[in-house]
Design a protein around this motif. Structure first.
Motif, short mmCIF file in Angstrom:
data_model
loop_
_atom_site.label_atom_id
_atom_site.label_comp_id
_atom_site.label_asym_id
_atom_site.label_seq_id
_atom_site.Cartn_x
_atom_site.Cartn_y
_atom_site.Cartn_z
N GLY A 43 0.82 -1.30 -0.23
CA GLY A 43 0.04 0.06 0.08
C GLY A 43 0.91 1.22 -0.02
O GLY A 43 2.08 1.25 0.18
N PRO A 44 0.16 2.46 -0.25
CA PRO A 44 1.02 3.69 -0.26
C PRO A 44 1.97 3.94 0.87
O PRO A 44 3.06 4.63 0.91
CB PRO A 44 -0.20 4.66 -0.66
N VAL A 45 1.13 3.72 2.10
CA VAL A 45 2.27 3.88 3.45
C VAL A 45 3.27 3.13 3.47
O VAL A 45 4.39 3.40 3.47
CB VAL A 45 0.99 3.83 4.45
N ILE A 46 3.14 1.75 3.10
CA ILE A 46 4.29 0.97 3.30
C ILE A 46 5.33 1.35 2.11
O ILE A 46 6.61 1.37 2.35
CB ILE A 46 3.70 -0.56 3.01
N ILE A 47 4.90 1.51 1.19
CA ILE A 47 5.94 2.08 -0.21
C ILE A 47 6.55 3.43 0.31
O ILE A 47 7.61 3.58 -0.13
CB ILE A 47 5.08 2.33 -1.50
N TYR A 48 5.62 4.50 1.10
CA TYR A 48 6.69 5.43 1.44
C TYR A 48 7.65 5.02 2.35
O TYR A 48 8.71 5.60 2.02
CB TYR A 48 5.68 6.66 1.83
N ALA A 49 7.61 4.09 3.21
CA ALA A 49 8.42 3.83 4.01
C ALA A 49 9.61 3.03 3.39
O ALA A 49 10.85 3.40 3.65
CB ALA A 49 7.98 2.92 5.24
N PHE A 50 9.26 2.16 2.32
CA PHE A 50 10.25 1.78 1.15
C PHE A 50 10.82 2.86 0.71
O PHE A 50 12.47 2.71 0.75
CB PHE A 50 9.35 0.69 0.57
N MET A 51 10.51 3.80 0.16
CA MET A 51 11.10 5.13 -0.30
C MET A 51 12.09 5.72 0.51
O MET A 51 13.00 6.05 0.07
CB MET A 51 9.99 5.82 -1.13
N GLN A 52 11.65 5.82 1.69
CA GLN A 52 12.40 6.61 2.75
C GLN A 52 13.56 5.62 3.08
O GLN A 52 14.82 6.23 2.98
CB GLN A 52 11.43 6.73 4.01
N ALA A 53 13.48 4.44 3.24
CA ALA A 53 14.39 3.61 3.42
C ALA A 53 15.79 3.46 2.48
O ALA A 53 16.54 3.40 2.85
CB ALA A 53 13.89 2.09 4.04
N THR A 54 15.02 3.42 1.13
CA THR A 54 16.16 3.18 -0.02
C THR A 54 16.57 4.55 -0.42
O THR A 54 17.30 4.40 -1.36
CB THR A 54 15.41 2.24 -0.89
N GLY A 55 16.30 5.31 0.24
CA GLY A 55 16.91 6.55 -0.22
C GLY A 55 16.17 7.36 -1.22
O GLY A 55 16.85 8.39 -2.13
N MET A 56 15.31 6.96 -1.77
CA MET A 56 14.34 7.54 -3.09
C MET A 56 13.99 8.82 -2.58
O MET A 56 13.57 9.80 -3.37
CB MET A 56 13.23 6.59 -3.40
N VAL A 57 13.61 8.81 -1.32
CA VAL A 57 13.41 10.50 -0.54
C VAL A 57 14.32 10.43 0.53
O VAL A 57 14.60 9.63 1.34
CB VAL A 57 11.99 10.52 -0.12
N ASN A 58 14.85 11.75 0.75
CA ASN A 58 15.74 12.13 1.88
C ASN A 58 14.85 12.61 2.88
O ASN A 58 14.41 13.77 2.99
CB ASN A 58 16.66 12.86 1.56
N ASP A 59 14.20 11.79 3.58
CA ASP A 59 13.48 12.41 4.98
C ASP A 59 14.03 12.26 6.27
O ASP A 59 13.49 12.39 7.47
CB ASP A 59 12.11 11.40 5.01
N HIS A 60 15.56 12.39 6.50
CA HIS A 60 15.90 12.65 7.53
C HIS A 60 15.69 14.19 8.00
O HIS A 60 15.66 14.82 6.93
CB HIS A 60 17.65 12.67 7.63
#
Length: 191
Positions: free
Chosen positions: A158-175
């Motif tokens: 789902g989109p929440v799981i995928i956003y967590a995936f994107m954060q973890a894999t550096g597709m987004v820098n959410d530090h």
């Protein structure tokens, strides 16, 4: 490291994950598939639970070798369901096997990593959130990736799981902007 993102707390396992892995741009297709699978297993659980079981997951899922997992049959799924070191959820295990088969198709078409990274234009999105309250749980990009994964037949994406995936894999820098890793990850993204 002071002023790190507060979500990792003080647990040494979580702190090490934050300081060394989370947000680092990942382009290796096997590593991306592993993280996608683990994020799917996280559904309904905390990430620290999955992180503590990660070595057992790696052993059970043949080092997250998609070609090997794609060959699993019902007997192999049943064996995994007996492993107390992992999350024993039939639906998630079967989704992993299905995902391994789908991985092979996408890898043969255009490459799994380039396909996933296309949802962020091929480069990390650099955010500069002031605090945790500002960080979204999903975005237009995560909704688009989720929809595309589901259309292909992937589960637990789902989109929440995928956003967590994107954060973890550096597709987004959410530090957070105040976290020292923010600038370090930004520099890795530019390299």
């Amino acid at each position: 490291m002071t002023d790190r993102c507060p979500w990792c707390g003080t647990d040494p396992v979580y702190v090490a994950y934050h300081d060394r892995e989370w947000g680092v741009p990942e382009h290796d297709p096997r590593a991306l598939w592993e993280k996608l699978v683990l994020d799917g297993f996280q559904a309904g659980l905390s990430w620290i639970t999955i992180l503590r079981k990660r070595d057992a997951f790696r052993t059970e899922f043949d080092g997250f070798d998609p070609a090997r997992v794609a060959l699993w049959d019902e007997a192999r799924v049943a064996r995994a369901l007996q492993n107390p070191g992992i999350v024993r959820h039939r639906g998630k295990i079967e989704a992993t096997v299905r995902g391994a088969r789908l991985f092979g198709r996408i890898e043969a078409e255009n490459g799994f990593a380039p396909w996933l990274w296309s949802f962020v234009g091929g480069a990390p999105i650099q955010n500069a959130w002031p605090d945790m309250a500002a960080v979204p749980t999903e975005t237009a990009e995560s909704r688009a990736m989720s929809k595309a994964l589901k259309a292909r037949g992937f589960g637990f994406c789902g989109p929440v799981i995928i956003y967590a995936f994107m954060q973890a894999t550096g597709m987004v820098n959410d530090h957070l902007a105040t976290c020292p890793r923010h600038a370090e990850v930004r520099a890795l993204s530019a390299a």
